[in-house]
Enzyme design. Structure first.
Site, short mmCIF file in Angstrom:
data_model
loop_
_atom_site.label_atom_id
_atom_site.label_comp_id
_atom_site.label_asym_id
_atom_site.label_seq_id
_atom_site.Cartn_x
_atom_site.Cartn_y
_atom_site.Cartn_z
N ALA A 193 0.87 -1.19 0.10
CA ALA A 193 0.05 0.06 -0.04
C ALA A 193 0.76 1.32 -0.01
CB ALA A 193 -0.92 -0.07 1.26
N GLY A 224 2.13 2.62 -2.70
CA GLY A 224 1.99 3.59 -4.13
C GLY A 224 1.32 4.82 -3.93
N ARG A 278 -3.60 7.94 -10.25
CA ARG A 278 -4.84 7.95 -11.10
C ARG A 278 -5.96 8.62 -10.34
NH1 ARG A 278 -3.43 2.22 -13.43
NH2 ARG A 278 -2.03 2.16 -11.59
N THR A 299 6.15 -2.80 -7.48
CA THR A 299 5.57 -3.92 -6.51
C THR A 299 6.62 -4.97 -5.87
OG1 THR A 299 4.46 -5.17 -8.22
CG2 THR A 299 3.21 -3.89 -7.19
N ASP A 347 -5.29 -2.00 -2.85
CA ASP A 347 -6.27 -1.53 -3.61
C ASP A 347 -7.33 -2.40 -4.25
OD1 ASP A 347 -5.10 -2.60 -5.52
OD2 ASP A 347 -4.59 -0.78 -6.82
N ALA A 401 -47.48 20.95 20.29
CA ALA A 401 -46.99 21.59 19.05
C ALA A 401 -46.27 22.71 19.38
CB ALA A 401 -48.06 21.85 18.01
C1 UD1 Z 1 -1.05 -4.73 -10.32
C2 UD1 Z 1 -0.11 -5.88 -11.03
C3 UD1 Z 1 -1.18 -6.59 -12.14
C4 UD1 Z 1 -2.18 -6.81 -11.68
C5 UD1 Z 1 -2.98 -5.92 -10.97
C6 UD1 Z 1 -4.17 -6.22 -10.01
C7 UD1 Z 1 2.23 -5.23 -10.94
C8 UD1 Z 1 3.46 -5.09 -11.52
N1 UD1 Z 1 1.12 -5.54 -11.81
O1 UD1 Z 1 -0.91 -3.47 -11.48
O2 UD1 Z 1 -0.29 -7.40 -12.96
O3 UD1 Z 1 -3.31 -7.23 -12.91
O4 UD1 Z 1 -2.15 -5.00 -10.09
O5 UD1 Z 1 -4.88 -5.30 -9.62
O6 UD1 Z 1 2.26 -5.72 -9.71
N2 UD1 Z 1 2.53 -0.34 -4.69
C9 UD1 Z 1 3.67 -0.17 -3.66
N3 UD1 Z 1 4.82 0.16 -3.85
C10 UD1 Z 1 5.05 0.40 -5.40
C11 UD1 Z 1 4.17 0.10 -6.45
C12 UD1 Z 1 2.96 -0.24 -5.91
O7 UD1 Z 1 3.30 -0.57 -2.58
O8 UD1 Z 1 6.27 0.86 -5.37
C13 UD1 Z 1 1.23 -0.78 -4.06
C14 UD1 Z 1 0.19 -0.06 -4.32
O9 UD1 Z 1 0.03 1.11 -3.37
C15 UD1 Z 1 -0.84 -0.88 -5.00
C16 UD1 Z 1 -0.40 -2.01 -5.21
O10 UD1 Z 1 1.02 -1.97 -4.88
O11 UD1 Z 1 -1.73 -0.99 -3.72
C17 UD1 Z 1 -0.67 -2.45 -6.79
O12 UD1 Z 1 0.15 -1.20 -7.57
P1 UD1 Z 1 -0.60 -0.67 -8.79
O13 UD1 Z 1 0.32 0.34 -9.26
O14 UD1 Z 1 -1.97 -0.39 -8.48
O15 UD1 Z 1 -0.49 -1.91 -9.68
P2 UD1 Z 1 -1.31 -2.25 -11.07
O16 UD1 Z 1 -0.86 -1.04 -11.98
O17 UD1 Z 1 -2.77 -2.16 -10.72
CA CA Z 2 -3.99 -1.37 -8.73
#
Ligand code: UD1
Ligand code: CA
Length: 472
Positions: free
Chosen positions: A10, A12, A16, A90, A117, A392
């Site tokens: 969590a 990120g 968006r 991630t 998320d 009333a």
């Molecule tokens: C990600 C997956 C994708 C999957 C989708 C499902 C990856 C590369 N891609 O894409 O294959 O289909 O989720 O919903 O994993 N986060 C961090 N640190 C970071 C980046 C992200 O903690 O450096 C956390 C974000 O807060 C988020 C989660 O990881 O809660 C997923 O990141 P997000 O950027 O939403 O990935 P998606 O593009 O949705």
């Molecule tokens: Ca996501």
């Protein structure tokens, strides 16, 4: 015993969402996104009724970065926390949790990962992924789903014999891969001993990030056991923007309504009924259209709520009727009726059988058993006994411009229409006030006061003998 640790990513930014609020704190059905994920994780042991040795989990480890302090303040002891200083993907985020996971006792053999998320994920599904992983003794097990609109999900690439080869993020997918409709949901189990060294060796990809999903191709190349579990697309919705937030809200609300309907609540129009996740409702209660019930509200059996009613953070007993009205942090004991068009504000407590009619407001007041206040009245900072009649237009003038003052009305008192009770003031038991009285001094029990300012007229025996307007 099978020990596992859960890691929720969590950190990120949630770019968006275009919001000052960290993404995982955006509310959904009355609770932040992250709270839904945590609830699914916490309820998880309940999803293993058939296993003899239930897996044991530590508190979830949440990886934070963007808005870390705000998120940690909101969830406090509920989780353990790891910090990802820089958001490099991630894979990088999961690595940030290594030290916290490795410090757990007993040490987990399995690391279950999900994203902060994905609020629609259900405990049963997490349990299925873990169950499959443990049974198959896999290196990686992850959740997939089929959809006709794979949009921005990672695609699951399989070889001719159906073995998983990799997960390709849509940015890097070929046109052919984009047409794959099996997607990566974002729930994984990893064998811990394989996970950490592999993550440490994970190279930055062409997007300049470390993707957790790149672990799949590595495991595949090494000939490791990779299992998948198929889930439904609705619990996979990842909230990246506010359109997806609304879509999740719709799915979650439908799920909540169905839960209540299956347990004996009639919801006449699910399309216009909004009930938060933490609300509890007793059997045979009927909810009429355009009704919204939020917060930690508890409602008894056989109530009739709506149409057009808003109930926030309140407690209702059995047999209550609330028509086209609003309750905020209020308590209604059994058989209370409210409305239409009335408002209970915080601290309103209506005892058994109270009848509160139209255009009435009660705030921070106790109203005793079987008391009636049928029309246009305001009780603020008051204590009202049982079997009182509030005529009333009765108003407690509780605010003198500086302080809020208290009004006490004894049992069986009879407050005539249009009485102004200038607080602090006490009206004794069985006392009466005449229509239009402005009561500035305490009224002794059994006395009738009339006029402006109200003066003692005589003693009254019972309400039947009073020659005053009753306002009914
Ligand atoms: C990600 C997956 C994708 C999957 C989708 C499902 C990856 C590369 N891609 O894409 O294959 O289909 O989720 O919903 O994993 N986060 C961090 N640190 C970071 C980046 C992200 O903690 O450096 C956390 C974000 O807060 C988020 C989660 O990881 O809660 C997923 O990141 P997000 O950027 O939403 O990935 P998606 O593009 O949705
Ligand atoms: Ca996501």
């Amino acid at each position: 015993m099978n020990i596992y640790a859960t890691v929720v990513l969590a950190a990120g930014k949630g770019t968006r969402m275009r919001s000052a609020l960290p993404k995982v704190l955006h509310p959904l059905a009355g609770a932040p996104l992250l709270a839904h994920v945590l609830k699914a994780i916490e309820d998880f042991p309940l999803s293993f009724p058939s296993l003899d040795t239930r897996p044991f989990s530590h508190r979830p480890v949440v990886v934070l970065g963007h808005g870390a302090a705000q998120i940690e303040a909101g969830f406090a002891e509920r989780c353990l926390y790891a910090l990802q200083d820089e958001q490099l993907g991630t894979g990088h985020a999961l690595l940030a949790a290594q030290a916290v996971v490795e410090a757990l006792h007993p040490v987990p053999q399995t690391v279950l990962v999900c994203y902060g998320d994905m609020p629609l994920i259900r405990s049963e599904t997490l349990a299925r992924v873990l169950g499959e992983h443990l049974t198959q003794q896999a290196t990686i097990t992850f959740l997939t789903a089929y959809t006709q609109q794979p949009s921005d999900f990672g695609r699951v690439v399989r070889d001719a014999s159906g073995h998983v080869r990799e997960i390709v993020e849509v940015r890097r997918a070929t046109e052919e891969q984009k047409r794959i409709n099996e997607i990566n949901s974002g729930v994984y189990c990893f064998d811990r001993q394989w996970l950490w060294p592999t993550l440490q060796a994970l190279p930055r990809n062409s997007a300049g990030e470390y993707y957790l999903t790149d672990l799949i191709a590595i495991a595949s190349t090494q000939g490791r056991a990779i299992m998948t579990v198929q889930g439904t697309i609705d619990e996979t919705i990842g909230v990246n923007d506010r359109v997806q937030l609304a879509a999740s809200e719709q799915v979650l609300r439908r799920r909540i309504l169905e839960r209540h309907m299956y347990s004996g609540v009639t919801i006449v129009d699910p399309a216009t009924t909004y009930i938060d996740d933490d609300v509890r409702i007793g059997r045979d209660t009927v909810i009429l259209p355009s009704t919204m019930i939020s917060g930690k509200t508890t409602i008894g059996t056989n109530c009739r709520l709506g149409p057009g009613t808003v109930i926030e953070q309140s407690v209702l007993g059995d047999g209550c009727i609330v028509r086209t009205s609003m309750l905020e942090e209020a308590v209604l004991e059994d058989d209370v009726t409210v409305g239409p068009f009335s408002h209970c504000r915080p601290g309103a407590h209506l005892a058994h059988g109270v009848r509160m009619g139209n255009f009435a407001e009660v705030k921070n007041s106790y109203v005793g058993t079987q008391t009636d206040m049928h029309h246009f009245s305001y009780l603020g900072d008051a204590t009202v006994g049982e079997h009182v009649n509030i005529g009333a237009g009765t108003i407690t003038c509780n605010y003198d411009g500086v302080r809020k003052n208290h009004t006490a009305i004894g049992a069986h008192a009879f407050i005539g229409s249009d009485t102004l009770l200038v607080a602090p003031v006490t009206v004794g038991e069985r006392a009466h006030t005449g229509a239009g009285a402005v009561v500035r001094h305490d009224v002794p029990p059994g006395a009738l006061v009339v006029g402006v300012p109200a003066r003692f007229l005589r003693m009254v025996e019972s309400p039947e003998h009073a020659s005053v307007e009753d306002g009914q």
